[in-house]
Design a protein around this motif. Structure first.
Motif, PDB file in Angstrom:
ATOM      1  N   SER A  35       6.569  -1.257   1.281  1.00 21.57           N
ATOM      2  CA  SER A  35       7.804  -0.744   0.648  1.00 21.57           C
ATOM      3  C   SER A  35       8.370   0.663   0.925  1.00 21.57           C
ATOM      4  O   SER A  35       9.430   0.846   1.072  1.00 21.57           O
ATOM      5  N   ASP A  36       7.291   1.419   0.788  1.00 17.45           N
ATOM      6  CA  ASP A  36       7.734   2.767   0.622  1.00 17.45           C
ATOM      7  C   ASP A  36       8.767   2.924  -0.640  1.00 17.45           C
ATOM      8  O   ASP A  36       9.734   3.602  -0.743  1.00 17.45           O
ATOM      9  N   HIS A  37       8.328   2.116  -1.612  1.00 18.55           N
ATOM     10  CA  HIS A  37       9.229   2.107  -2.909  1.00 18.55           C
ATOM     11  C   HIS A  37       9.290   3.512  -3.596  1.00 18.55           C
ATOM     12  O   HIS A  37       8.205   3.999  -3.876  1.00 18.55           O
ATOM     13  N   THR A  82       0.846  -1.188   0.005  1.00 17.62           N
ATOM     14  CA  THR A  82       0.021  -0.099   0.160  1.00 17.62           C
ATOM     15  C   THR A  82       0.719   1.310   0.075  1.00 17.62           C
ATOM     16  O   THR A  82       0.229   2.383   0.228  1.00 17.62           O
ATOM     17  N   HIS A  83       2.258   1.112  -0.166  1.00 14.03           N
ATOM     18  CA  HIS A  83       2.829   2.371  -0.159  1.00 14.03           C
ATOM     19  C   HIS A  83       3.670   2.442  -1.184  1.00 14.03           C
ATOM     20  O   HIS A  83       5.167   1.935  -1.022  1.00 14.03           O
ATOM     21  N   VAL A  84       3.621   2.831  -2.511  1.00 13.39           N
ATOM     22  CA  VAL A  84       4.363   2.630  -3.689  1.00 13.39           C
ATOM     23  C   VAL A  84       4.497   4.031  -4.350  1.00 13.39           C
ATOM     24  O   VAL A  84       3.240   4.492  -4.478  1.00 13.39           O
ATOM     25  N   HIS A  85       5.530   4.817  -4.610  1.00 12.59           N
ATOM     26  CA  HIS A  85       5.765   5.948  -5.477  1.00 12.59           C
ATOM     27  C   HIS A  85       5.997   5.446  -7.047  1.00 12.59           C
ATOM     28  O   HIS A  85       7.041   5.129  -7.247  1.00 12.59           O
ATOM     29  N   VAL A  86       4.919   5.477  -7.773  1.00  8.51           N
ATOM     30  CA  VAL A  86       5.013   5.136  -9.211  1.00  8.51           C
ATOM     31  C   VAL A  86       5.720   6.236  -9.936  1.00  8.51           C
ATOM     32  O   VAL A  86       6.272   6.097 -11.194  1.00  8.51           O
ATOM     33  N   PHE A 122      -6.447   9.400   2.081  1.00  4.16           N
ATOM     34  CA  PHE A 122      -5.729  10.844   1.683  1.00  4.16           C
ATOM     35  C   PHE A 122      -4.377  10.826   2.381  1.00  4.16           C
ATOM     36  O   PHE A 122      -4.346  10.567   3.724  1.00  4.16           O
ATOM     37  N   LYS A 123      -3.202  11.072   1.751  1.00  4.17           N
ATOM     38  CA  LYS A 123      -1.777  11.178   2.161  1.00  4.17           C
ATOM     39  C   LYS A 123      -1.634  12.791   2.486  1.00  4.17           C
ATOM     40  O   LYS A 123      -2.121  13.659   1.599  1.00  4.17           O
ATOM     41  N   CYS A 124      -0.978  12.868   3.758  1.00  3.37           N
ATOM     42  CA  CYS A 124      -0.768  14.484   3.903  1.00  3.37           C
ATOM     43  C   CYS A 124       0.806  14.406   4.647  1.00  3.37           C
ATOM     44  O   CYS A 124       1.399  13.249   5.066  1.00  3.37           O
ATOM     45  N   LEU A 138       2.576   6.562   8.234  1.00  2.45           N
ATOM     46  CA  LEU A 138       3.409   5.842   7.368  1.00  2.45           C
ATOM     47  C   LEU A 138       4.581   5.835   7.701  1.00  2.45           C
ATOM     48  O   LEU A 138       5.029   6.369   8.610  1.00  2.45           O
ATOM     49  N   HIS A 139       5.378   4.650   7.274  1.00  4.79           N
ATOM     50  CA  HIS A 139       7.037   4.408   7.381  1.00  4.79           C
ATOM     51  C   HIS A 139       7.470   4.927   8.734  1.00  4.79           C
ATOM     52  O   HIS A 139       8.353   5.737   8.920  1.00  4.79           O
ATOM     53  N   LEU A 140       6.936   4.271   9.869  1.00  2.82           N
ATOM     54  CA  LEU A 140       7.329   4.285  11.198  1.00  2.82           C
ATOM     55  C   LEU A 140       8.866   4.207  11.410  1.00  2.82           C
ATOM     56  O   LEU A 140       9.136   2.883  11.001  1.00  2.82           O
TER      57      LEU A 140
HETATM   58 ZN   LIG Z   1       6.477   7.332   0.669  1.00  2.00          ZN
END
Ligand SMILES: [Zn+2]
Length: 451
Positions: A313-315, A65-69, A152-154, A240-242
């Motif tokens: 991943s926070d890819h 659920t955490h991918v930057h395309v 929503f991401k902030c 996110l990403h602790l």
């Molecule tokens: Zn990220």
């Protein structure tokens, strides 16, 4: 491979990861779905094909659920075709794309439509989208929610790209009240700008300097504020990403009180340590940073206790020029670790060393992220779910060769590491999409919307 709607396949393994744990089983697949999970070695239904995996493990396909395309707009950084090939090769069958680093960012229904049109012909795995809460989208979040984003991401401090500005404290409170009004989910990059502003500068090649520029207090301060607002507004929030384990007691206490707060961490925080990062090795830069070994041990305790629910991943790739500037300066290098294809073996390697099981890994990397996003058809090997699988040879090892990655840029913090767990195959809705690192056929992924 297009599947006939009623094609039956029995996938047999001595190690099937079901929601009840690992057991020998026959998984009966009809068309795109799992019809039943039955005892291992039973009689085949008439006309069914058998795929016998022997002792290779059958996991539910991973949900990342955490991918930057980054497509469109920064397609030179990554793209739907390359990212979803990497996902398929790595056992990931569903990804949810982050709203920033693409241009436009996913902050309006029109921008979502652009993203969907761009992604549709290219995705090798099922793909959904997060929206963004930026100052300009406040007051209009409902329309984007209704258009099908998963939440929503902030940010609370600059995001790294100018078209995705952060929220002030007041704006965050506004976003949370607004999101709560329609039962939405806010996912937050939780680092406090005041703490970071007062910390030393990150400039230079020294990893210790970069680490000192993003202290644990930046996370604990931001998370404490977020939890306070979640108590007040009733908004469902996800950290996110602790990276800092110091925030775990805050999250655990709030959860005990019934506050709707959840948290994720990432393979790099759980498998790499600050002590191992050479100076100038900006491929290890991410925000918040990879911290010391003692912090990592405490993160694993947080995972074991369930305070951290998901591992994703926070890819977040960029071009090699941005990621690895020739002077090795941690301040100017892009922050983000590319691991879409490597998350499963990286996590399994460390999990097994620490006495965890494949069932734990399946929960952290498939069931929990599917639940976070409300993807009821994903995240489990159980009757009625999509037949999405990762076939893993858990005791086999390989050495990470960046040239074997499908990411657009073969830059990875895991280069040269020997990992346990070879992804033999990945199945998407009833048929293989990847085998032994090669991605099969034309893109078969579908676009997902919030149910
Ligand atoms: Zn990220």
């Amino acid at each position: 491979m297009p599947q006939q709607p009623d094609r039956q396949v029995v996938v047999r393994s001595t190690r099937v990861l079901t929601p009840e744990g690992e057991r020998p089983a026959d998984v009966i697949v009809v068309g795109e779905r799992i019809a039943a999970v039955q005892p291992h070695g039973g009689a085949l239904p008439a006309g069914a094909d058998l795929v016998d995996l022997g002792d290779d493990a059958l996991l539910p396909g991973l949900v990342d659920t955490h991918v930057h395309v980054n497509e469109p707009g920064r397609t030179e950084w990554e793209g739907f075709a390359s990212a979803t090939r990497a996902a398929a090769a790595g056992g990931v069958t569903t990804l949810v794309d982050m709203p920033l680093n693409s241009v436009p960012p996913t902050t309006t229904p029109d921008a979502l439509a652009v993203k969907r049109a761009t992604a549709a012909p290219s995705v090798h795995v099922d793909t959904g989208f997060w929206g963004g809460a930026v100052p300009d989208s406040l007051g209009a979040l409902r329309s984007l929610h209704d258009a099908g984003v998963f939440g929503f991401k902030c940010f609370l401090l600059p995001s790294g790209v100018p078209e995705f500005p952060e929220l002030t404290g007041d704006q965050l409170a506004h976003a949370m009240r607004e999101t709560a009004s329609f039962g939405g989910l806010l996912i937050v990059h939780a680092e406090d700008p005041g703490v970071i502003g007062a910390a030393p500068d990150a400039a230079g090649r020294a990893y210790a300097g970069f680490l000192a520029s993003r202290p644990p207090a930046a996370e604990t301060t931001a998370i404490a504020g977020l939890i306070g607002l979640a108590r007040e507004t009733g908004c469902r929030v996800h950290v996110l990403h602790l990276s800092s384990a110091a925030a775990l007691p805050l999250i655990a206490d709030a959860r005990r009180d019934g506050v709707a707060v959840s948290a994720e961490s990432c393979p790099h925080y759980l498998t790499l340590t600050a002590e191992q990062v050479p100076d100038g090795a900006t491929e290890f830069k991410c925000c918040p940073p990879i911290r010391e070994a003692g912090n990592q041990d405490a993160l694993w305790t947080g995972l074991a206790e369930g305070t951290i629910g998901c591992v994703v991943s926070d890819h977040s790739p960029a071009t090699a020029a941005l990621k690895q500037p020739p002077d090795g300066d941690f301040d100017t290098a892009w922050g983000g670790i590319s691991s879409l294809q490597l998350g499963l073996p990286a996590m399994w390697t460390e999990a097994r060393r620490r006495g965890h099981t494949l069932a734990d890994v399946a929960r952290w990397m498939s069931a929990a992220p599917a639940e976070l996003a409300g993807l009821a058809a994903k995240g489990a090997i159980a009757a009625g779910r999509d037949a999405d699988f990762a076939v893993l040879a858990p005791e086999e090892t390989f050495t990470v060769d960046p040239a074997a990655l499908h990411h657009r840029h073969p830059v990875t913090a895991y280069a040269g590491r020997t990992l346990h767990g070879v992804v033999r195959a990945t199945w998407l809705r009833g048929a293989p999409v990847a085998r032994d690192g090669a991605v099969d056929g034309p893109p078969r992924g579908r676009l997902l919307t919030r149910p």
